[in-house]
Design a protein around this motif. Structure first.
Motif, PDB file in Angstrom:
ATOM      1  N   ALA A   1       0.764  -1.125   0.142  1.00 46.85           N
ATOM      2  CA  ALA A   1       0.028   0.006  -0.103  1.00 46.85           C
ATOM      3  C   ALA A   1       0.945   1.249   0.037  1.00 46.85           C
ATOM      4  N   VAL A   2       2.005   1.312   0.711  1.00 43.52           N
ATOM      5  CA  VAL A   2       2.948   2.557   0.848  1.00 43.52           C
ATOM      6  C   VAL A   2       3.351   2.606  -0.684  1.00 43.52           C
ATOM      7  N   SER A   3       3.821   1.359  -1.394  1.00 45.84           N
ATOM      8  CA  SER A   3       4.403   1.728  -2.568  1.00 45.84           C
ATOM      9  C   SER A   3       3.376   2.295  -3.448  1.00 45.84           C
ATOM     10  N   MET A   4       2.207   1.966  -3.385  1.00 48.12           N
ATOM     11  CA  MET A   4       1.277   2.302  -4.313  1.00 48.12           C
ATOM     12  C   MET A   4       1.039   3.845  -4.087  1.00 48.12           C
ATOM     13  N   LEU A   5       0.990   4.306  -2.839  1.00 46.61           N
ATOM     14  CA  LEU A   5       0.895   5.760  -2.610  1.00 46.61           C
ATOM     15  C   LEU A   5       1.965   6.444  -3.002  1.00 46.61           C
ATOM     16  N   LEU A   6       3.182   6.043  -2.754  1.00 43.43           N
ATOM     17  CA  LEU A   6       4.384   6.806  -3.310  1.00 43.43           C
ATOM     18  C   LEU A   6       4.416   7.001  -4.834  1.00 43.43           C
ATOM     19  N   VAL A   7       3.821   5.789  -5.534  1.00 38.09           N
ATOM     20  CA  VAL A   7       3.805   5.820  -6.989  1.00 38.09           C
ATOM     21  C   VAL A   7       2.799   6.944  -7.429  1.00 38.09           C
ATOM     22  N   LEU A   8       1.581   6.786  -6.883  1.00 40.38           N
ATOM     23  CA  LEU A   8       0.486   7.790  -7.223  1.00 40.38           C
ATOM     24  C   LEU A   8       0.740   9.130  -6.890  1.00 40.38           C
ATOM     25  N   ALA A   9       1.395   9.582  -5.796  1.00 37.87           N
ATOM     26  CA  ALA A   9       1.787  10.928  -5.382  1.00 37.87           C
ATOM     27  C   ALA A   9       2.756  11.248  -6.425  1.00 37.87           C
ATOM     28  N   GLY A  10       3.727  10.413  -6.824  1.00 33.52           N
ATOM     29  CA  GLY A  10       4.941  10.828  -7.563  1.00 33.52           C
ATOM     30  C   GLY A  10       4.355  11.068  -8.947  1.00 33.52           C
ATOM     31  N   SER A  11       3.535  10.127  -9.525  1.00 33.39           N
ATOM     32  CA  SER A  11       2.829  10.486 -10.798  1.00 33.39           C
ATOM     33  C   SER A  11       2.026  11.919 -10.726  1.00 33.39           C
ATOM     34  N   GLY A  12       1.403  12.182  -9.932  1.00 30.39           N
ATOM     35  CA  GLY A  12       0.623  13.489  -9.695  1.00 30.39           C
ATOM     36  C   GLY A  12       1.720  14.700  -9.692  1.00 30.39           C
ATOM     37  N   VAL A  13       2.521  14.327  -8.857  1.00 28.58           N
ATOM     38  CA  VAL A  13       3.762  15.609  -9.136  1.00 28.58           C
ATOM     39  C   VAL A  13       4.176  15.827 -10.491  1.00 28.58           C
ATOM     40  N   LEU A  14       4.486  14.661 -10.977  1.00 28.07           N
ATOM     41  CA  LEU A  14       5.280  14.461 -12.280  1.00 28.07           C
ATOM     42  C   LEU A  14       4.210  15.147 -13.214  1.00 28.07           C
ATOM     43  N   ILE A  15       2.823  14.639 -13.287  1.00 20.15           N
ATOM     44  CA  ILE A  15       1.889  15.439 -14.053  1.00 20.15           C
ATOM     45  C   ILE A  15       1.999  17.020 -13.984  1.00 20.15           C
ATOM     46  N   GLU A  16       1.985  17.392 -12.860  1.00 23.72           N
ATOM     47  CA  GLU A  16       1.845  18.790 -12.445  1.00 23.72           C
ATOM     48  C   GLU A  16       3.159  19.580 -13.227  1.00 23.72           C
ATOM     49  N   ILE A  17       4.250  19.047 -13.062  1.00 24.22           N
ATOM     50  CA  ILE A  17       5.469  19.475 -13.712  1.00 24.22           C
ATOM     51  C   ILE A  17       5.537  19.381 -15.235  1.00 24.22           C
ATOM     52  N   LEU A  18       5.104  18.268 -15.605  1.00 23.93           N
ATOM     53  CA  LEU A  18       5.007  18.438 -17.223  1.00 23.93           C
ATOM     54  C   LEU A  18       3.816  19.314 -17.693  1.00 23.93           C
ATOM     55  N   THR A  19       2.767  19.510 -16.824  1.00 21.79           N
ATOM     56  CA  THR A  19       1.725  20.443 -17.612  1.00 21.79           C
ATOM     57  C   THR A  19       1.858  21.985 -17.052  1.00 21.79           C
ATOM     58  N   ASP A  20       3.058  22.128 -16.420  1.00 22.59           N
ATOM     59  CA  ASP A  20       3.260  23.674 -15.859  1.00 22.59           C
ATOM     60  C   ASP A  20       2.189  24.008 -14.758  1.00 22.59           C
ATOM     61  N   GLY A  21       1.668  22.961 -14.143  1.00 26.76           N
ATOM     62  CA  GLY A  21       0.659  23.306 -12.975  1.00 26.76           C
ATOM     63  C   GLY A  21      -0.665  23.417 -13.656  1.00 26.76           C
ATOM     64  N   THR A  22      -0.945  23.146 -14.757  1.00 28.08           N
ATOM     65  CA  THR A  22      -2.211  23.508 -15.230  1.00 28.08           C
ATOM     66  C   THR A  22      -3.195  22.254 -15.135  1.00 28.08           C
ATOM     67  N   ALA A  23      -2.711  21.016 -14.724  1.00 29.18           N
ATOM     68  CA  ALA A  23      -3.614  19.812 -14.623  1.00 29.18           C
ATOM     69  C   ALA A  23      -4.487  20.078 -13.431  1.00 29.18           C
ATOM     70  N   VAL A  24      -4.163  20.526 -12.266  1.00 28.12           N
ATOM     71  CA  VAL A  24      -5.150  20.856 -11.249  1.00 28.12           C
ATOM     72  C   VAL A  24      -6.086  21.885 -11.591  1.00 28.12           C
ATOM     73  N   SER A  25      -5.816  23.038 -12.330  1.00 28.31           N
ATOM     74  CA  SER A  25      -6.563  23.912 -12.564  1.00 28.31           C
ATOM     75  C   SER A  25      -7.784  23.291 -13.639  1.00 28.31           C
ATOM     76  N   LEU A  26      -7.222  22.753 -14.606  1.00 25.99           N
ATOM     77  CA  LEU A  26      -8.320  22.082 -15.630  1.00 25.99           C
ATOM     78  C   LEU A  26      -9.300  21.102 -14.846  1.00 25.99           C
ATOM     79  N   PHE A  27      -8.495  20.339 -13.918  1.00 24.45           N
ATOM     80  CA  PHE A  27      -9.482  19.387 -13.371  1.00 24.45           C
ATOM     81  C   PHE A  27     -10.454  20.036 -12.322  1.00 24.45           C
ATOM     82  N   LEU A  28     -10.038  21.267 -11.638  1.00 23.53           N
ATOM     83  CA  LEU A  28     -11.020  22.138 -10.923  1.00 23.53           C
ATOM     84  C   LEU A  28     -12.110  22.766 -11.645  1.00 23.53           C
TER      85      LEU A  28
END
Length: 131
Positions: free
Chosen positions: A101-128
């Motif tokens: 479970a910890v490995s899943m949480l780390l991978v999911l959190a890491g992919s969320g950070v990576l998506i934010e970096i690759l989209t210049d922070g627009t992923a969260v604003s588009l989602f919202l």
């Protein structure tokens, strides 16, 4: 919470090979489930429940039936992979399930950070904006 976590951390530290087997088995099960059943199952369920299809969704911008069934399929995959870890490592169920479970949480959190970096922070604003 510390009564569960601390003994689990000690058990994982005492037998890291078993923890590696738990994490590897869990991820292999999860990825196999997603590759075999993932989008096809979500598409099929959305079509069955709401008469939804991708072509119409692209035209109408209505994708909530797919997202709803995709969440269901995802959580089913998470539960199934956890069940496989539990069944495989019966003697050390708690610590090994926590390691997975910890490995899943780390991978999911890491992919969320990576998506934010690759989209210049627009992923969260588009989602919202959609909600």
């Amino acid at each position: 919470m510390s009564a569960v976590v601390l003994p689990s951390v000690r058990q994982i530290g005492a037998d890291p090979a078993r923890a590696l087997v738990a994490v590897t088995t869990g991820w292999a099960t999860l990825l196999l489930f997603f590759f075999i059943l993932g989008d096809r199952t979500a598409d099929g369920l959305a079509s069955w429940f709401w008469n939804w299809d991708r072509h119409t969704a692209y035209e109408t911008q209505v994708s909530w039936p797919f997202w709803l069934t995709a969440v269901f399929v995802s959580y089913t995959g998470f539960a199934l992979s956890g069940l496989v870890v539990v069944r495989l490592l019966r003697r050390h169920t708690g610590p090994m399930l926590i390691a997975y479970a910890v490995s899943m949480l780390l991978v999911l959190a890491g992919s969320g950070v990576l998506i934010e970096i690759l989209t210049d922070g627009t992923a969260v604003s588009l989602f919202l904006e959609r909600f």
